[in-house]
Design a protein around this motif. Structure first.
Motif, PDB file in Angstrom:
ATOM      1  N   GLY A  22       6.146  10.416  -3.449  1.00  0.00           N
ATOM      2  CA  GLY A  22       7.033   9.266  -3.532  1.00  0.00           C
ATOM      3  C   GLY A  22       7.540   8.760  -2.205  1.00  0.00           C
ATOM      4  N   LEU A  23       6.971   9.244  -1.097  1.00  0.00           N
ATOM      5  CA  LEU A  23       7.434   8.813   0.217  1.00  0.00           C
ATOM      6  C   LEU A  23       6.936   7.401   0.518  1.00  0.00           C
ATOM      7  CD1 LEU A  23       8.918   9.617   2.835  1.00  0.00           C
ATOM      8  CD2 LEU A  23       6.735  10.494   3.696  1.00  0.00           C
ATOM      9  N   ASP A  24       7.846   6.532   0.908  1.00  0.00           N
ATOM     10  CA  ASP A  24       7.530   5.138   1.246  1.00  0.00           C
ATOM     11  C   ASP A  24       8.079   4.868   2.638  1.00  0.00           C
ATOM     12  OD1 ASP A  24       7.248   2.425   1.522  1.00  0.00           O
ATOM     13  OD2 ASP A  24       8.321   1.892  -0.321  1.00  0.00           O
ATOM     14  N   LEU A  25       7.180   4.619   3.587  1.00  0.00           N
ATOM     15  CA  LEU A  25       7.594   4.408   4.974  1.00  0.00           C
ATOM     16  C   LEU A  25       7.485   2.952   5.406  1.00  0.00           C
ATOM     17  CD1 LEU A  25       6.006   7.574   6.642  1.00  0.00           C
ATOM     18  CD2 LEU A  25       8.354   7.245   5.849  1.00  0.00           C
ATOM     19  N   SER A  26       7.404   2.052   4.427  1.00  0.00           N
ATOM     20  CA  SER A  26       7.313   0.640   4.773  1.00  0.00           C
ATOM     21  C   SER A  26       8.617   0.111   5.357  1.00  0.00           C
ATOM     22  CB  SER A  26       6.910  -0.187   3.552  1.00  0.00           C
ATOM     23  OG  SER A  26       7.854  -0.052   2.509  1.00  0.00           O
ATOM     24  N   ASN A  27       9.712   0.814   5.101  1.00  0.00           N
ATOM     25  CA  ASN A  27      11.009   0.533   5.707  1.00  0.00           C
ATOM     26  C   ASN A  27      11.650   1.854   6.103  1.00  0.00           C
ATOM     27  OD1 ASN A  27      11.646  -2.476   5.486  1.00  0.00           O
ATOM     28  ND2 ASN A  27      10.994  -1.998   3.391  1.00  0.00           N
ATOM     29  N   PRO A  28      12.623   1.854   7.025  1.00  0.00           N
ATOM     30  CA  PRO A  28      13.265   3.112   7.421  1.00  0.00           C
ATOM     31  C   PRO A  28      13.913   3.807   6.226  1.00  0.00           C
ATOM     32  CG  PRO A  28      13.833   1.359   8.954  1.00  0.00           C
ATOM     33  CD  PRO A  28      13.123   0.703   7.808  1.00  0.00           C
ATOM     34  N   LEU A  29      13.867   5.142   6.243  1.00  0.00           N
ATOM     35  CA  LEU A  29      14.484   5.935   5.192  1.00  0.00           C
ATOM     36  C   LEU A  29      15.981   6.062   5.428  1.00  0.00           C
ATOM     37  CD1 LEU A  29      11.904   8.869   5.082  1.00  0.00           C
ATOM     38  CD2 LEU A  29      12.035   6.958   3.484  1.00  0.00           C
ATOM     39  N   ALA A  49       2.361  14.254   2.718  1.00  0.00           N
ATOM     40  CA  ALA A  49       2.668  13.102   1.874  1.00  0.00           C
ATOM     41  C   ALA A  49       1.363  12.350   1.686  1.00  0.00           C
ATOM     42  CB  ALA A  49       3.724  12.218   2.531  1.00  0.00           C
ATOM     43  N   ARG A  50       0.982  12.102   0.446  1.00  0.00           N
ATOM     44  CA  ARG A  50      -0.313  11.492   0.153  1.00  0.00           C
ATOM     45  C   ARG A  50      -0.163  10.019  -0.217  1.00  0.00           C
ATOM     46  NH1 ARG A  50      -4.203  15.436  -0.067  1.00  0.00           N
ATOM     47  NH2 ARG A  50      -3.627  17.528  -0.770  1.00  0.00           N
ATOM     48  N   GLY A  51      -1.299   9.325  -0.127  1.00  0.00           N
ATOM     49  CA  GLY A  51      -1.349   7.952  -0.607  1.00  0.00           C
ATOM     50  C   GLY A  51      -0.743   6.916   0.314  1.00  0.00           C
ATOM     51  N   LEU A  52      -0.579   7.259   1.594  1.00  0.00           N
ATOM     52  CA  LEU A  52      -0.009   6.297   2.549  1.00  0.00           C
ATOM     53  C   LEU A  52      -1.143   5.493   3.197  1.00  0.00           C
ATOM     54  CD1 LEU A  52       2.688   8.596   4.201  1.00  0.00           C
ATOM     55  CD2 LEU A  52       2.970   6.998   2.309  1.00  0.00           C
ATOM     56  N   ASP A  53      -1.911   4.809   2.375  1.00  0.00           N
ATOM     57  CA  ASP A  53      -3.135   4.156   2.840  1.00  0.00           C
ATOM     58  C   ASP A  53      -2.875   3.027   3.829  1.00  0.00           C
ATOM     59  OD1 ASP A  53      -4.885   5.701   1.058  1.00  0.00           O
ATOM     60  OD2 ASP A  53      -3.933   4.560  -0.543  1.00  0.00           O
ATOM     61  N   ASP A  54      -1.724   2.393   3.743  1.00  0.00           N
ATOM     62  CA  ASP A  54      -1.427   1.243   4.599  1.00  0.00           C
ATOM     63  C   ASP A  54      -0.459   1.576   5.723  1.00  0.00           C
ATOM     64  OD1 ASP A  54      -3.045  -0.436   3.004  1.00  0.00           O
ATOM     65  OD2 ASP A  54      -1.410  -0.658   1.554  1.00  0.00           O
ATOM     66  N   LEU A  55      -0.290   2.866   6.024  1.00  0.00           N
ATOM     67  CA  LEU A  55       0.635   3.255   7.091  1.00  0.00           C
ATOM     68  C   LEU A  55       0.167   2.681   8.426  1.00  0.00           C
ATOM     69  CD1 LEU A  55       3.163   5.114   7.643  1.00  0.00           C
ATOM     70  CD2 LEU A  55       1.504   6.829   8.407  1.00  0.00           C
ATOM     71  N   THR A  56       1.048   1.993   9.138  1.00  0.00           N
ATOM     72  CA  THR A  56       0.708   1.410  10.429  1.00  0.00           C
ATOM     73  C   THR A  56       1.104   2.366  11.548  1.00  0.00           C
ATOM     74  OG1 THR A  56       2.844   0.331  10.754  1.00  0.00           O
ATOM     75  CG2 THR A  56       1.173  -0.886   9.481  1.00  0.00           C
ATOM     76  N   LYS A 127      -6.481   8.342   8.738  1.00  0.00           N
ATOM     77  CA  LYS A 127      -6.897   6.960   8.481  1.00  0.00           C
ATOM     78  C   LYS A 127      -8.255   6.933   7.780  1.00  0.00           C
ATOM     79  CE  LYS A 127      -6.464   2.430   9.073  1.00  0.00           C
ATOM     80  NZ  LYS A 127      -5.402   1.661   8.378  1.00  0.00           N
ATOM     81  N   GLU A 128      -9.222   7.645   8.345  1.00  0.00           N
ATOM     82  CA  GLU A 128     -10.518   7.872   7.712  1.00  0.00           C
ATOM     83  C   GLU A 128     -10.831   9.355   7.835  1.00  0.00           C
ATOM     84  OE1 GLU A 128     -13.876   5.332   8.592  1.00  0.00           O
ATOM     85  OE2 GLU A 128     -12.556   3.787   9.434  1.00  0.00           O
ATOM     86  N   VAL A 129     -11.251   9.966   6.733  1.00  0.00           N
ATOM     87  CA  VAL A 129     -11.547  11.399   6.754  1.00  0.00           C
ATOM     88  C   VAL A 129     -12.896  11.651   6.098  1.00  0.00           C
ATOM     89  CG1 VAL A 129      -9.095  11.996   6.712  1.00  0.00           C
ATOM     90  CG2 VAL A 129     -10.354  11.860   4.564  1.00  0.00           C
ATOM     91  N   PRO A 130     -13.612  12.690   6.525  1.00  0.00           N
ATOM     92  CA  PRO A 130     -14.911  12.984   5.911  1.00  0.00           C
ATOM     93  C   PRO A 130     -14.735  13.473   4.485  1.00  0.00           C
ATOM     94  CG  PRO A 130     -14.297  14.693   7.471  1.00  0.00           C
ATOM     95  CD  PRO A 130     -13.290  13.606   7.627  1.00  0.00           C
ATOM     96  N   PRO A 131     -15.734  13.264   3.618  1.00  0.00           N
ATOM     97  CA  PRO A 131     -15.627  13.715   2.229  1.00  0.00           C
ATOM     98  C   PRO A 131     -15.683  15.224   2.074  1.00  0.00           C
ATOM     99  CG  PRO A 131     -17.810  12.816   2.647  1.00  0.00           C
ATOM    100  CD  PRO A 131     -17.001  12.529   3.870  1.00  0.00           C
ATOM    101  N   GLU A 132     -16.164  15.924   3.083  1.00  0.00           N
ATOM    102  CA  GLU A 132     -16.171  17.383   3.066  1.00  0.00           C
ATOM    103  C   GLU A 132     -16.062  17.906   4.483  1.00  0.00           C
ATOM    104  OE1 GLU A 132     -19.807  18.599   1.269  1.00  0.00           O
ATOM    105  OE2 GLU A 132     -21.081  17.663   2.790  1.00  0.00           O
TER     106      GLU A 132
END
Length: 294
Positions: A22-29, A49-56, A127-132
């Motif tokens: 549930g971590l959202d870094l689009s704005n300061p915590l 923390a997973r799913g932060l695909d658009d982290l700048t 940002k990009e990771v190998p599948p294995e």
């Protein structure tokens, strides 16, 4: 503007490793949310923390600043243009130029252990990771120290180690350009305690990462000192002390360099792309047990 986050925390493995959902870094915590994250981090040593695909990169640096002052890397050829706090690790080459450092950290170590004040913590974003392959593995140096015999703990509590960077750089990174004279001058040998006391938790942890060539124990013959360091490191990295992180795109790892070793594992660099963004936070000089007791 601050964003209130609804977070969930869970342990992943043994005494170290956790996940923050549930971590959202689009704005300061807000401060309360960050305090909960930091408390979990101090307990679990490393979390994802997973799913932060658009982290700048800017958001990564902003989150890093919540832990302390980010380090600006001395090998500037691998930093991100416009973001000197962000060190790029990658096997990707564009227009004949590597995007980042390759083959980084494939031995047990703590980040910036060669500095008088080693890194406090590290943040690593996939940002990009190998599948294995390409996992990052961690060793719990609290648990390893506690599992040693009382006689061994008493012996090593008083010892110091010399850490060198310049003398071992070429053996660690034979594929990279050599250090410049200015870079060498900025990396004198340093002396650290072999056991350090965590300044926030008060717990003792081993501090013995890196290849034998990078370390030696003060006051012991070279062979004897490096044999002891090898014995301690091999013990600390037994499977019972280790958490292995399998990367997914958009993962953000945060770990505590004061009580954990880590290492990168290999992957097929010919078949798979990998782009990672790393930041580290300035730390404090390691505290020896005698200093903590004074």
């Amino acid at each position: 503007r601050y964003r209130m986050s609804t977070l969930a925390f869970r342990a992943l493995s043994g005494s170290l490793g956790g996940e923050v959902s549930g971590l959202d870094l689009s704005n300061p915590l807000d401060d309360q949310t960050f305090a909960a994250i930091k408390s979990f981090w101090l307990e679990r040593v490393v979390f994802v923390a997973r799913g932060l695909d658009d982290l700048t990169p800017e958001q990564l640096v902003a989150f890093t600043r919540r832990f302390g002052e980010p380090h600006v890397f001395h090998v500037s050829r691998y930093t991100m243009p416009g973001n000197p706090e962000v060190y790029v690790i990658s096997n990707v080459v564009e227009n004949g130029k590597p995007l980042g450092a390759t083959g980084a950290g494939t031995w047990w170590h703590t980040d910036e252990m060669y500095l008088e004040k080693p890194a406090h913590c590290t943040l690593l974003y996939g940002k990009e990771v190998p599948p294995e392959g390409g996992d990052t593995i961690f060793a719990d140096m609290y648990a390893a120290y506690a599992a040693l015999s009382e006689a061994m703990r008493d012996r090593i509590d008083r010892l110091q180690v010399v850490v060198t960077r310049v003398k071992t750089y070429e053996s660690y990174y034979p594929h990279r350009p050599p250090l410049s004279e200015d870079e060498k001058a900025a990396l004198p040998d340093v002396v650290h305690p072999l056991v350090r006391v965590h300044p926030e938790t008060g717990r003792k942890a081993l501090f013995c990462g890196g290849g034998e060539a990078a370390w030696n124990i003060v006051g012991l013959p070279l062979f004897e000192g490096q044999a002891l360091l090898r014995t301690l490191r091999d013990f600390a990295t037994l499977p019972r002390f280790v958490y292995a992180h399998e990367w997914r795109p958009g993962d953000l790892l945060v770990w505590d360099n004061r009580c954990a070793l880590h290492a990168a594992t290999l992957y097929d660099t010919e078949l798979h792309r990998r782009i990672m963004y790393r930041t580290t936070v300035h730390g404090e000089a390691p505290i020896a047990p005698a200093q903590a007791a004074a």
